[in-house]
Design an enzyme around this catalytic site. Structure first.
Site, short mmCIF file in Angstrom:
data_model
loop_
_atom_site.label_atom_id
_atom_site.label_comp_id
_atom_site.label_asym_id
_atom_site.label_seq_id
_atom_site.Cartn_x
_atom_site.Cartn_y
_atom_site.Cartn_z
N ASP A 1 3.83 -93.07 -51.66
CA ASP A 1 4.59 -93.80 -52.68
C ASP A 1 6.08 -93.43 -52.68
OD1 ASP A 1 2.06 -94.72 -53.45
OD2 ASP A 1 1.85 -93.17 -54.98
N GLU B 1 1.84 -104.56 -57.53
CA GLU B 1 2.24 -103.27 -58.12
C GLU B 1 3.46 -102.72 -57.38
OE1 GLU B 1 -1.02 -100.56 -57.61
OE2 GLU B 1 -1.22 -101.00 -55.50
#
Length: 570
Positions: free
Chosen positions: A66, A242
């Site tokens: 991430d 997302e």
């Protein structure tokens, strides 16, 4: 250097940390670890040596998922998810996007990071780092899945000098990111559930935007708006839109998101609008990054690519960082989701990751004027490398992390190595554990450490753990039964433990422990004379250390572990 006024408590008072530790250290035998060595030897690097004008991607190997990136002047800063690792959110600095140094962690204090009861794949999700030129301040916004904190923000004038205390943000959902417009206004975008009663299918999510009050460091109540419903084309039932990021170029607003879930269908998609609040129109050439279309048995397989962030260089070029995995020959994912980088072509209306829609290669061309210094000095290594640490330094390398609580609450640094004072919790506890972890960064590796330890009872154990979570792990260590010393190997799967092998040993001096990994095969070896190693338990499977078996979002960690609550029965 001058102390950052936003973080007067950045210098951790070690005595205070110990006093506020959540668990009392038991008064048992001390375990001293020294001469740690980690060596990677992956074929992908030996078969693809670098030329002078090349560098490797991933730039951060092992569990560094991430990624988010920002720039101030010639300084780039990059952060990653850390889940329940402590300290949290590793932060890296570079001047050229190739050579990176870890400068610390964003969340380095118990007051910022409250993950003491969190599962390994809970904690900190998807941090976003951005620089605001209007107030010369860096912001790191993230979701803390622990202790009721939820979405939160911290900030600093200088990432090298520490970060503020946590400001809780008043909205639900996950994956928040902050955007600063040319007029000085700020916005937050994030993933959320669709309005109650409107969910159309499992995995249906939306992207919301809020106005953000920079004076109060809080969203503006009532300013929220859904700007993406479902994904690029809701009629196709896309899942898990997302990881949003908002950008502005040539007067237009671009919303970039992950879509498809962080697995084999993962991708990155892009939308455009005339306003930060939409309406956002998806690009006709979506996705702009994915590896989902290619055979799983391809050579040098890179998969699951997505969850990206863009940065513009001082000369107007663009690069994107993103997560992906490199499964081993048995399609296991023991190293977890890693940080990759690619140049981005934004010469047209929409950005496109260069070679992000073809099978990815392990090497990239160096940016003009950059020299590859990875594996040199303090720069973060990549490729095949060896990390040696005698564990005698006054300051631990930033790569060493703990689980659910500060390292300082159970370690003492001595002239002969790191002394671990064992907690009365073991590796299966959903609580702070007395273990010092290093990420597994290669499919093929060898790790060794010297241990000085003589247990006084069967409740004491020290050694090495290969750890995917509290429910999936191996423990390889020394304990006692009756009056004899034993070395034991335990496998825990779905929280159920099995002793693979045990052996009585004479323990007159230090013992060397070794973990040898070749793809999915793990071997646990020991030496009593420093030269000759003996295997315990034969080859065992790395399946339980892989995401596809253990679930969750992390990679495998290798830990120096001690406990005064040993429950291994043999």
């Amino acid at each position: 250097m001058k102390q950052n006024p936003m973080n007067l408590n950045f210098k951790i008072n070690r005595n205070s940390l110990i006093a506020t530790a959540l668990l009392t250290i038991s008064q048992f035998s001390a375990q001293t670890f020294s001469d740690f060595s980690y060596k990677g030897n992956d074929k992908i690097y030996s078969e693809n040596p670098l030329k002078e004008d090349e560098f490797y991607s991933p730039i951060l190997q092992g569990c560094y998922p991430d990624p988010s990136i920002t720039r101030k002047g010639n300084d780039y800063y990059l952060v990653n998810s850390s889940f329940s690792m402590f300290p949290g959110v590793p932060i890296f600095h570079s001047n050229d996007l190739v050579n990176w140094k870890q400068i610390g962690h964003v969340l380095d204090r118990p007051s910022q990071l409250k993950v003491d009861k969190a599962g390994f794949s809970e904690g900190i999700y998807a941090p976003d780092i951005k620089y605001n030129k209007f107030n010369d301040t860096f912001y790191m916004i993230t979701t803390q899945i622990a202790s009721g904190i939820g979405n939160m923000v911290v900030k600093t004038k200088d990432p090298k000098q520490g970060w503020s205390e946590v400001q809780k943000l008043n909205f639900d959902g996950i994956d928040p990111a902050i955007f600063f417009d040319d007029d000085g206004k700020a916005y937050i975008v994030h993933n959320d559930a669709p309005p109650k009663g409107t969910e159309q299918y499992s995995g249906h999510r939306v992207i919301k935007i809020w106005e953000y009050d920079l004076e109060k460091d809080q969203i503006v109540a009532g300013s929220d708006k859904i700007i993406v419903n479902g994904g690029v084309d809701i009629s196709q039932k896309p899942i898990w839109i997302e990881g949003p990021h908002l950008y502005k170029k040539d007067g237009k607003y671009f919303l970039m998101c992950a879509e498809g879930g962080t697995g084999g269908n993962h991708s990155e998609v892009i939308f455009m609008s005339d306003s930060p609040k939409g309406p956002f129109v998806p690009a006709g050439n979506n996705p702009i990054l994915t590896q989902r279309y290619f055979p799983k048995d391809r050579k040098d397989n890179v998969d699951w690519a997505g969850h990206a962030d863009l940065v513009e260089t001082p000369d107007g070029k663009y690069y994107g960082v993103f997560l992906a995995i490199r499964p081993n020959e048995k399609n296991r994912v023991t190293t977890g989701r890693e940080t990759f980088i690619l140049p981005v072509d934004w010469s047209g209306t929409y950005p496109v990751f260069q070679n992000g829609l073809v099978p990815m290669k392990p090497k990239l061309k160096m940016p003009n004027g950059v020299k590859n210094q990875t594996n040199e000095k303090e720069f973060f290594p990549n490729g095949n490398f060896t990390f040696n640490d005698d564990l005698k330094k006054s300051q631990l390398d930033y790569r060493w992390i703990a689980m659910r609580g500060p390292r300082e609450s159970f370690i003492s640094q001595t002239k002969i190595g790191i002394k671990i004072n064992a907690f009365s919790t073991n590796i299966k506890a959903k609580a702070p554990i007395s273990a010092l972890f290093h990420r597994q960064q290669h499919a093929t590796s060898e790790t060794s450490v010297t241990l000085d330890f003589k247990p006084k009872s069967e409740k004491e154990l020290a050694g090495i753990t290969c750890y995917q979570s509290e429910n999936f792990n191996y423990v390889f260590g020394i304990t006692k039964k009756d009056k004899d010393f034993y070395i034991v190997l335990e496998r825990t799967e779905k929280g159920i433990s099995t002793v693979v092998a045990s052996e009585k040993i004479s323990l007159s001096k230090n013992i060397q422990l070794q973990v040898s990994v070749v793809s999915d095969d793990y071997q646990f070896n020991y030496s009593l004379d420093g030269d000759n190693f003996k295997n315990l338990g034969g080859k065992v499977s790395g399946d339980i250390l892989s995401t596809d078996v253990a679930g969750g979002f992390t990679g495998s960690l290798i830990g120096l572990y001690a406990t005064s609550d040993n429950d291994i029965k043999f």
